[in-house]
Design an enzyme around this catalytic site. Structure first.
Site, short mmCIF file in Angstrom:
data_model
loop_
_atom_site.label_atom_id
_atom_site.label_comp_id
_atom_site.label_asym_id
_atom_site.label_seq_id
_atom_site.Cartn_x
_atom_site.Cartn_y
_atom_site.Cartn_z
N GLN A 24 -4.70 -0.35 1.97
CA GLN A 24 -5.43 -1.00 0.88
C GLN A 24 -6.63 -0.18 0.44
OE1 GLN A 24 -2.93 -3.13 -0.13
NE2 GLN A 24 -4.72 -4.11 -0.97
N HIS A 78 -6.27 2.28 -2.47
CA HIS A 78 -6.08 1.80 -3.83
C HIS A 78 -7.18 2.28 -4.76
CE1 HIS A 78 -2.60 -0.72 -4.55
NE2 HIS A 78 -2.75 -1.28 -3.38
N GLU A 113 -6.80 -11.64 -0.60
CA GLU A 113 -5.60 -11.39 -1.39
C GLU A 113 -4.40 -11.19 -0.45
OE1 GLU A 113 -3.96 -8.06 -4.62
OE2 GLU A 113 -5.62 -7.59 -3.29
N HIS A 114 -4.56 -10.31 0.53
CA HIS A 114 -3.54 -10.08 1.55
C HIS A 114 -4.15 -10.39 2.92
CE1 HIS A 114 -2.81 -7.00 -1.66
NE2 HIS A 114 -1.59 -7.51 -1.60
N ASP A 165 4.10 -5.42 -1.03
CA ASP A 165 3.77 -4.67 -2.23
C ASP A 165 5.01 -4.18 -2.95
OD1 ASP A 165 1.07 -4.87 -2.43
OD2 ASP A 165 0.61 -2.89 -1.66
N HIS A 192 -3.56 -48.00 -30.85
CA HIS A 192 -2.68 -47.70 -29.71
C HIS A 192 -1.91 -48.97 -29.31
CE1 HIS A 192 -4.83 -43.93 -29.31
NE2 HIS A 192 -4.10 -43.59 -28.25
#
Length: 424
Positions: free
Chosen positions: A255, A258, A322-323, A356, A415
């Site tokens: 990670q 990235h 996230e992960h 991924d 109504h």
């Protein structure tokens, strides 16, 4: 990575904080580009493609000849890998689109929901430092399953005005033919507002750098839907004394590479494991082609030693990664206690990399603690749910009194009359 031992709960908020950049100047610059694209269309897209990507493109759309050329150029092993990943992703997502049952709430009153594909969607695929062709599978396959009628794809061109062959191969594999060589903020603007070449869409999906993320947030304020708030990629590893340090270090680096603004967190009950992981990080980092990027990300990252596994889980849930990788012989049991995470990887042989690319789950996930309230992309992201109701004369009669009393109590006489005119 900085190591923090046995932090007090009052310090947790600072431990789980993400790196924050000043966004005021960024937003102003992005808004200028978006406004030009909205007002000038293709001319503005051409201007910023030349400025940011360094290439002059008279036409943005990818031709069928370019697609076929890319298919021919791509290595057969990579083609097979992409096809295998696509099959797994399709298999996992295919079961997400299920018909809702018809519910009879009272005799003569039937209610149900129907999933309808969003008609026009746009996919943004980064192509700068890493051409993320895997994201095409993650977005294009659920869009196809959902039944979206028009799917367009934008990705930045290289200096020769082309897209990476793997991007074009993956796009045609999932049935996407409207592909545009446009990147960055100008791509988001083109899909949001439409230009002479690019049709406007109703919802935009896909990751990107801070400029793309800011552009998505701004067009959302103009009434366009986006997949989710997203920021730099992140991973949290929950490790006990049964973890394999080399595996954990490899996961953290996967990670960290990235981008320099990515963040990795290691939470453990074992000081020895953290020491061994740090040693492995130094060893493995030196062999990475993107080691400079990963090193900067590691400087924003930390390892935390907790007193008990219960405290460690509480901190992990507060972080809402996230992960999340659970590196433990007892991983499956620990996973049952996770309530905040985008995607969870259970055990020593479930690296985040498989999610991924090819296990079948979707890698478009909430970052920056949005996993507390957002899900990752799925087929549901590409549909809207329309509710239906059907009443017989008898069904309306049985519920008429209830509606009339409630409507009159709210002061909405019309109504009530819409019911009574049918029953009286």
């Amino acid at each position: 990575m900085k190591t923090i031992a046995f932090p007090l709960k009052s310090a947790w908020e600072s431990i789980i904080a993400r790196p924050v950049a000043d966004s005021s100047t960024l937003m102003a610059r992005v808004k200028t580009v978006l406004e030009e694209v909205q007002q000038q269309g293709d001319a503005a897209v051409q201007k910023y493609t030349q400025l940011f990507d360094g290439v002059v493109l008279p036409e943005f759309i990818v031709t069928e000849e370019e697609i076929q050329e890319a298919v021919a150029l791509l290595d057969d092993d990579l083609k097979k890998a992409i096809e295998t990943a696509a099959a797994n992703i399709r298999a996992f997502h295919a079961n997400q689109l299920m018909a809702d049952p018809v519910i009879e709430t009272m005799p003569g009153i039937q209610c149900w929901r129907k999933s309808v594909g969003i008609e026009k969607v746009g996919l943004y695929i980064p192509g700068g430092s890493a051409p993320l062709f895997s994201t095409i599978l993650m977005l294009g396959i659920p869009a196809s399953i959902a039944g979206c009628k028009e799917v367009i794809l934008c990705s930045p061109p290289d200096k020769s005005g082309k897209l990476h062959p793997a991007i074009l191969f993956a796009a045609q594999l999932v049935g996407i033919r409207k592909i545009f060589k446009i990147g960055g903020v100008q791509a988001i603007g083109a899909m949001a507002y439409g230009t002479e070449s690019v049709p406007a869409v109703y919802k935009i999906f896909g990751p990107g750098n801070q400029y793309v993320t800011a552009a998505k947030q701004l067009v959302q304020m103009d009434g366009l839907a986006i997949d989710m708030p997203a920021g730099p990629s992140e991973v949290c590893v929950l490790a006990d004394d049964t973890a394999v340090p080399a595996f954990v270090a490899a996961d953290l680096l996967s990670q960290a590479e990235h981008g320099p603004d990515s963040q990795v967190i290691l939470v453990s009950t074992s000081a020895a494991i953290i020491d061994q992981v740090n040693a492995e990080l130094e060893k493995q980092l030196s062999a990475l082609p993107r080691k400079d990027i990963a090193a900067i990300a590691l400087s924003n990252s930390r390892a935390v030693i907790m007193n008990t596994i219960e405290e460690a889980i509480e901190l992990v849930n507060a972080y809402a990664a996230e992960h999340l990788i659970i590196a433990s012989n007892n991983a499956e049991s620990l996973a049952e206690k996770i309530v905040n995470a985008g995607s969870v990887f259970i055990g020593h042989y479930s690296p985040e990399s498989v999610g991924d690319y090819a296990s079948g789950t979707n890698h478009t996930l909430p970052t920056n603690a949005y996993a507390r309230m957002y899900s990752g992309v799925s087929v549901d992201s590409f549909v809207k749910k329309i509710t239906f109701q059907k009443l017989t004369r008898e069904g309306l009669s049985s519920i008429a009194g209830t509606v009339e009393i409630m409507a009159e109590a709210e002061g909405l006489t019309a109504h009530a009359r819409a019911v009574s005119i049918r029953t009286k």
